[in-house]
Structures are given as structure tokens and as C-alpha cells.
Design a protein around this motif. Structure first.
Motif, PDB file in Angstrom:
ATOM      1  N   GLN A 218       0.818  -1.207   0.000  1.00 46.90           N
ATOM      2  CA  GLN A 218       0.000   0.000   0.000  1.00 46.90           C
ATOM      3  C   GLN A 218       0.855   1.261   0.000  1.00 46.90           C
ATOM      4  O   GLN A 218       0.513   2.265  -0.617  1.00 46.90           O
ATOM      5  CB  GLN A 218      -0.938  -0.002   1.206  1.00 46.90           C
ATOM      6  CG  GLN A 218      -2.094   0.981   1.086  1.00 46.90           C
ATOM      7  CD  GLN A 218      -2.950   0.736  -0.142  1.00 46.90           C
ATOM      8  OE1 GLN A 218      -3.350  -0.391  -0.425  1.00 46.90           O
ATOM      9  NE2 GLN A 218      -3.221   1.796  -0.900  1.00 46.90           N
ATOM     10  N   ALA A 273      -6.311   6.472   2.323  1.00 49.00           N
ATOM     11  CA  ALA A 273      -7.472   5.998   3.083  1.00 49.00           C
ATOM     12  C   ALA A 273      -7.384   4.487   3.296  1.00 49.00           C
ATOM     13  O   ALA A 273      -7.703   3.977   4.385  1.00 49.00           O
ATOM     14  CB  ALA A 273      -8.756   6.362   2.356  1.00 49.00           C
ATOM     15  N   LYS A 274      -6.942   3.759   2.283  1.00 46.07           N
ATOM     16  CA  LYS A 274      -6.767   2.306   2.410  1.00 46.07           C
ATOM     17  C   LYS A 274      -5.652   1.987   3.399  1.00 46.07           C
ATOM     18  O   LYS A 274      -5.750   1.024   4.176  1.00 46.07           O
ATOM     19  CB  LYS A 274      -6.457   1.698   1.044  1.00 46.07           C
ATOM     20  CG  LYS A 274      -7.604   1.771   0.057  1.00 46.07           C
ATOM     21  CD  LYS A 274      -7.195   1.178  -1.290  1.00 46.07           C
ATOM     22  CE  LYS A 274      -8.324   1.289  -2.307  1.00 46.07           C
ATOM     23  NZ  LYS A 274      -7.926   0.755  -3.636  1.00 46.07           N
ATOM     24  N   LYS A 276      -4.774   3.717   6.000  1.00 47.01           N
ATOM     25  CA  LYS A 276      -5.259   3.965   7.363  1.00 47.01           C
ATOM     26  C   LYS A 276      -6.073   2.797   7.910  1.00 47.01           C
ATOM     27  O   LYS A 276      -6.165   2.626   9.127  1.00 47.01           O
ATOM     28  CB  LYS A 276      -6.100   5.240   7.388  1.00 47.01           C
ATOM     29  CG  LYS A 276      -5.312   6.531   7.202  1.00 47.01           C
ATOM     30  CD  LYS A 276      -6.252   7.733   7.221  1.00 47.01           C
ATOM     31  CE  LYS A 276      -5.508   9.041   7.088  1.00 47.01           C
ATOM     32  NZ  LYS A 276      -6.430  10.211   7.081  1.00 47.01           N
ATOM     33  N   HIS A 277      -6.673   2.015   7.023  1.00 42.57           N
ATOM     34  CA  HIS A 277      -7.514   0.909   7.465  1.00 42.57           C
ATOM     35  C   HIS A 277      -6.736  -0.388   7.691  1.00 42.57           C
ATOM     36  O   HIS A 277      -7.308  -1.377   8.150  1.00 42.57           O
ATOM     37  CB  HIS A 277      -8.643   0.669   6.453  1.00 42.57           C
ATOM     38  CG  HIS A 277      -9.761   1.658   6.553  1.00 42.57           C
ATOM     39  ND1 HIS A 277      -9.783   2.827   5.813  1.00 42.57           N
ATOM     40  CD2 HIS A 277     -10.871   1.684   7.326  1.00 42.57           C
ATOM     41  CE1 HIS A 277     -10.876   3.511   6.115  1.00 42.57           C
ATOM     42  NE2 HIS A 277     -11.550   2.853   7.033  1.00 42.57           N
ATOM     43  N   ARG A 279      -4.225  -2.927   9.583  1.00 36.40           N
ATOM     44  CA  ARG A 279      -3.937  -3.156  11.002  1.00 36.40           C
ATOM     45  C   ARG A 279      -2.530  -2.649  11.334  1.00 36.40           C
ATOM     46  O   ARG A 279      -1.578  -2.936  10.614  1.00 36.40           O
ATOM     47  CB  ARG A 279      -4.035  -4.651  11.317  1.00 36.40           C
ATOM     48  CG  ARG A 279      -3.848  -4.984  12.794  1.00 36.40           C
ATOM     49  CD  ARG A 279      -4.076  -6.461  13.034  1.00 36.40           C
ATOM     50  NE  ARG A 279      -3.038  -7.277  12.429  1.00 36.40           N
ATOM     51  CZ  ARG A 279      -1.890  -7.591  13.023  1.00 36.40           C
ATOM     52  NH1 ARG A 279      -1.624  -7.133  14.244  1.00 36.40           N
ATOM     53  NH2 ARG A 279      -1.016  -8.348  12.412  1.00 36.40           N
TER      54      ARG A 279
END
Length: 287
Positions: A218, A273-274, A276-277, A279
Motif C-alpha cells: 500500500q 485511506a486504504k 489507514k484501514h 492493522r
């Protein structure tokens, strides 16, 4: 029969840093002994950045902050920054603009000619800079530091890794909140993304492979979008500078570069945004 022991967590960090040095040295050697290759210049800069992005954190294992080594390597990397930017503009961005927009050929040819002259000059200065910046001294300094250091335990290494990742993640989020579409805030966010990516990469072996792999994938995606936005905004700046000296800057290119930079930033925010999600795997191992 003597049973072989696995390298410690710190030994693997040491080997990674040495590997970055070796790759940078190889790229420099090939640039100085063969024809100019933009990919080799990129390899030189990326591997130096991998070291400078992580060295200050690694230095916390001792009282020596390695500031001299860090400052010298940054100077080595920065000396070739303009050349990298002009290479991207001439070899990638401008040809893509021509392919997508079919602009006035006479105006583009005049601008391209001015840019190629600027590129040739930048490459000449890059090679001169590479001759000046030998990596033998900082490599010796780092290896001396490693040899005299009391080896940290795996637990100490893991704690430092978690602290470093957390610090760079928080910095990335803080700089993302300040992004305003300008080149300065973009540069800061892009730098933070690289620091976090290379930190996660350096300490990947002390955490679960699947978790670090997701973050590295990411972060690479985020860095790619930010890099594209940077390249387009830098292209606008460089083409205007070249035009001021030789010809009128093609307005269609500047409009296209601004628009595509904006689109790349939108993609970057979706990528963030991805991120931040995901773990925050290092937090579970920080204690």
C-alpha cells in the motif's frame, strides 16, 4: 558437528544497510565507467535514501547519532536531484503529453530541443558530482560503528522498530492533513511516505511477513501516486524555466500537467485511506 546459528535481528538490519551501500556503489561505478543510464542514477539515489531514511533511528542503539554520515549521504543524493527531475520530464512526461494531446509540433519541438540541452548539461553535472562523492569513507564509518556497538537483543531491536514505524506513520498522517495541492506540502508528504516505507522495509524481518507485506504494497501504491503528482508539477516548473531562456512555454502542456497532478493527488488520497484501514501490526509488539 557445530550447529549454525541464525543471524540476530540487528545483524539482518546491518546486512540490509550494507546491501544498500553496495547497490549505490555499483550504480555509481557503472555511471562513471559506462554510458549514462537514468535507471542507474535512480538506483544510486534510492539506495542512498533507504539509508538516510532509517539511519538516525538505527543510531539510537548507541550514543553516536551518526549525524556526519547522514549529512554526507544526503549531500551525495541531493547533488543529483535536478538531473533525475529533468530526465523524467524529457524521457517520460513530455513524450506522454505529445502522445495524448497531439500539440503544435513546431512549438513542442522548440521546447523539446531546449529541454534536451538542459538535460545534457544536468547529466554532465551529475557525473561530475558522482566523481566528487565517494562512499568509501561513510561506509567505513558505519562499519566501525557496527563493530564497536554492543549488539542489541532481538527484543530491543523489535521495540526500536515499533517506535520508529509509529513515529514515521504519525508524521505521514500529520503531513497528509496539511496537503493543500502545492508543491511544498506535496514534497513533505512524499518524503514522509518514503521514510515510512523504507522503515517498514528495514524492520520487516522482526514482524509477521503478511502484515508487513500489506503495508509495503500500500505504501508503494501511495508513493507511486505522489511521485506522479510531483513529476507533473516539477515538469511544469522545469519547462517554464527552459522556456524563459529559449522559447515560450507551451500552455497546453502546463494545463495538462496541472490537471494530471490533481488527478494523481486524488488517487493518492484514496490510497492513503486504504493505508489507514490496515492493522497497525507493530503496536501489538511494542511492549
Amino acid at each position: 558437528m557445530v550447529k549454525s546459528t541464525s543471524p540476530s535481528a540487528f545483524d539482518r538490519i546491518r546486512r540490509n544497510l550494507d546491501g544498500y551501500f553496495v547497490k549505490a556503489v555499483d550504480a555509481r561505478k557503472r555511471l562513471l565507467t559506462g554510458p549514462y543510464d537514468a535507471d542507474l542514477l535512480h538506483a544510486w539515489r534510492v539506495n542512498l535514501r533507504r539509508i538516510t531514511a532509517t539511519l538516525k533511528d538505527v543510531a539510537q542503539f548507541s550514543d553516536d547519532d551518526l549525524d556526519d554520515v547522514h549529512a554526507y549521504l544526503r549531500e551525495c543524493r541531493d547533488a543529483t536531484g535536478e538531473t533525475r527531475d529533468i530526465d523524467i520530464l524529457v524521457d517520460e512526461t513530455l513524450p506522454l503529453f505529445v502522445e495524448k494531446n497531439e500539440p503544435d509540433k513546431s512549438k513542442i519541438d522548440t521546447t523539446a530541443k531546449a529541454l534536451k540541452a538542459r538535460q545534457a548539461n544536468a547529466r554532465m553535472h551529475a557525473v561530475a558530482a558522482l566523481k566528487k562523492y565517494d562512499l568509501a569513507k561513510p561506509m567505513r564509518a558505519l562499519r566501525h560503528w557496527e563493530a564497536t556497538l554492543e549488539p542489541p537483543t532481538d527484543n530491543m531491536t523489535r521495540k526500536l522498530a515499533a517506535t520508529s514505524i509509529e513515529k514515521h506513520y504519525n508524521q505521514l498522517i500529520k503531513r497528509a492533513d496539511k496537503l493543500d495541492g502545492g508543491q511544498k506540502t506535496l514534497h513533505r508528504l512524499r518524503t514522509s511516505t518514503k521514510k515510512l516505507r523504507y522503515t517498514v522495509e528495514l524492520y520487516a524481518h522482526v514482524f509477521p511477513k503478511q502484515a508487513t507485506g500489506s503495508w509495503l504494497k500500500q505504501l508503494a501504491d501511495l508513493q507511486s501516486h505522489l511521485g506522479l503528482a510531483h513529476d507533473r508539477l516539477m515538469g511544469r516548473k522545469l519547462i517554464a524555466m527552459a522556456a524563459a531562456e529559449h522559447a515560450k512555454a507551451p500552455k497546453p502542456f502546463r494545463r495538462w500537467a496541472k490537471l494530471t497532478a490533481y488527478d494523481a493527488l486524488k488517487d493518492a488520497m484514496q490510497s492513503l485511506a486504504k493505508l489507514k484501514h490496515l492493522r497497525h501490526y507493530w503496536r501489538a509488539r511494542a511492549n
